[in-house]
Design a protein around this motif. Sequence first.
Motif, PDB file in Angstrom:
ATOM      1  N   ALA A 100       0.847  -1.198   0.000  1.00 38.81           N
ATOM      2  CA  ALA A 100       0.000   0.000   0.000  1.00 38.81           C
ATOM      3  C   ALA A 100       0.878   1.242   0.000  1.00 38.81           C
ATOM      4  O   ALA A 100       1.952   1.268   0.605  1.00 38.81           O
ATOM      5  CB  ALA A 100      -0.919   0.008   1.224  1.00 38.81           C
ATOM      6  N   GLN A 101       0.394   2.272  -0.712  1.00 38.95           N
ATOM      7  CA  GLN A 101       1.114   3.540  -0.771  1.00 38.95           C
ATOM      8  C   GLN A 101       0.691   4.387   0.426  1.00 38.95           C
ATOM      9  O   GLN A 101      -0.348   5.044   0.407  1.00 38.95           O
ATOM     10  CB  GLN A 101       0.804   4.256  -2.091  1.00 38.95           C
ATOM     11  N   ARG A 102       1.488   4.339   1.457  1.00 29.86           N
ATOM     12  CA  ARG A 102       1.191   5.080   2.683  1.00 29.86           C
ATOM     13  C   ARG A 102       2.497   5.593   3.277  1.00 29.86           C
ATOM     14  O   ARG A 102       3.557   5.009   3.073  1.00 29.86           O
ATOM     15  CB  ARG A 102       0.487   4.172   3.708  1.00 29.86           C
ATOM     16  N   ASP A 103       2.367   6.654   4.029  1.00 27.28           N
ATOM     17  CA  ASP A 103       3.515   7.281   4.688  1.00 27.28           C
ATOM     18  C   ASP A 103       3.663   6.682   6.080  1.00 27.28           C
ATOM     19  O   ASP A 103       2.699   6.662   6.857  1.00 27.28           O
ATOM     20  CB  ASP A 103       3.279   8.799   4.758  1.00 27.28           C
ATOM     21  N   ALA A 104       4.862   6.230   6.414  1.00 30.44           N
ATOM     22  CA  ALA A 104       5.080   5.570   7.704  1.00 30.44           C
ATOM     23  C   ALA A 104       4.867   6.505   8.886  1.00 30.44           C
ATOM     24  O   ALA A 104       4.699   6.045  10.010  1.00 30.44           O
ATOM     25  CB  ALA A 104       6.487   4.988   7.761  1.00 30.44           C
ATOM     26  N   THR A 105       4.872   7.803   8.632  1.00 31.97           N
ATOM     27  CA  THR A 105       4.634   8.736   9.740  1.00 31.97           C
ATOM     28  C   THR A 105       3.147   8.850  10.091  1.00 31.97           C
ATOM     29  O   THR A 105       2.809   9.302  11.181  1.00 31.97           O
ATOM     30  CB  THR A 105       5.153  10.146   9.405  1.00 31.97           C
ATOM     31  N   ALA A 106       2.284   8.477   9.157  1.00 33.91           N
ATOM     32  CA  ALA A 106       0.830   8.547   9.389  1.00 33.91           C
ATOM     33  C   ALA A 106       0.177   7.562   8.427  1.00 33.91           C
ATOM     34  O   ALA A 106      -0.243   7.924   7.337  1.00 33.91           O
ATOM     35  CB  ALA A 106       0.313   9.963   9.140  1.00 33.91           C
ATOM     36  N   THR A 107       0.094   6.309   8.845  1.00 35.87           N
ATOM     37  CA  THR A 107      -0.266   5.244   7.900  1.00 35.87           C
ATOM     38  C   THR A 107      -1.749   5.193   7.577  1.00 35.87           C
ATOM     39  O   THR A 107      -2.139   4.683   6.522  1.00 35.87           O
ATOM     40  CB  THR A 107       0.138   3.872   8.476  1.00 35.87           C
TER      41      THR A 107
END
Lengths: 78, 386
Positions: free
Chosen positions: B253-260
């Motif tokens: 999934a395309q998500r940012d590890a700082t705010a998944t």
Amino acid sequence: MTTAPRYLGEPHADALLSGLLLLTQEVAVLRHRCAVLEAERDGRQPPSPDDSDLMPRLVDELFGRLGTTQGTTGKEDR
Amino acid sequence: MTGAALADGQTVHDALAVPTAEEAVRQNEIWTLKRKLAEEIAPELRRHYETEIVPRHVAEHGAPPADRRVIASLMAPDPRMRLFSALRRRSQEQMWDLVLTSANRQLDRLLDLAAGASAAPGSLDLDPALEIPRYLRAVDIHCMPTGYYREFAPDDVTAGALYDRGVYVYAGGQLGGLNDDKGWSVIRGYLDRHRPGWTPARILDMGCSVGHSTVPYTLRYPAAEVHAIDVAAPMLRYARARAAALGAPVHFAQRDATATGYPDASFDLVVSHILLHETSVKAVQQVLAESYRLLRPGGLMIHAEYPPFDTMDPFAQFLVEWDTTNNNEPFWSKVRTLDLVAMAATAGFDPATVHRELIPTGRRLTTGQSGSTSGGGRMQVLAASR
């Protein structure tokens, strides 16, 4: 894109070094082509693409001209 | 499916940008150059430093150079250091160029392969609206001309293909035929020792890039549901195709590890492998807080990173720091100075559960002490339990 830094003092030296590395790669390709043709002529298996000592020799030569005594120019032990 | 290995040892799978014989010759020249610099020239520079520069500094100042920055100022004018730097920088640039040429030649096949991977076990969930963090946009990380995220064609996979083959050449094959050494090192060097017999049900790999470290978790924990996130769509499309080729059921999934965006308490194990040094101090703190939020009670967080500066001598630190400015790795040094244990406690973890240790890796180039650029055969693990 970021601009590549220059490390060598002489004008164009960094660009010339880049060219030297590219030229070494093309010499390796030509040597490989010759080795493939010789293998075909002699009925042997074609040589491995990693059978080259050109870069170590080039590095030794470059550092040698700076007055260091570098190690062997032997084939890399993979 | 996987097949034979290339002449240099990289395992061939359907998604790999396999070089022609002549492309392989050129790539091998760069590989050989990099090894020569790491294994012979860097130790020669250390000898020069120890036998000439240190005695001179002691004679003039009464003490050896205080730290890596002083060493850098002393080494910078040296012609051998300048030639070493020039060769390292050019070899890095030419390595990416060579692999990019090879990947571009095969791009149509790779795009078709990625498009056809949708039927394989696992999934791919992209978010075109996700903003790429500034720390990834500001420079071409490690001189990679595509960065992690740039796209040059619809549904592009170029950056992923470049990374898969390029990392293998960069590391001289020392991450294993599938570039999966970091994942296996965490599993074998930490999880199997500290949690033997554990069977996490849901695993999240943060900052997975092309899934090099993700796939081992599907093999070690075959009953687990393995998820992997990254901000870069070309990496994830390629990762999906690569995992399908390897038969690994991963949910990308395309998500940012700082705010998944995952719900609280979604995972039993949250891991990352060399993610932290690609971010920022602020992002590291956010990643740790997000890890805490995502873990179920009893769950475990593991972030694997290169060794901190306090585990190596000043000259090794100097060689490591070279990459910060010369290989476009802006956070490469800073992450090695952080008190990650304290940051994990700030993120919410019980300090009694937080610890840091060095684990062995399969990397053969020995230590930063002898000139390796990335800490040699050791990796730092930050671990904490919920």
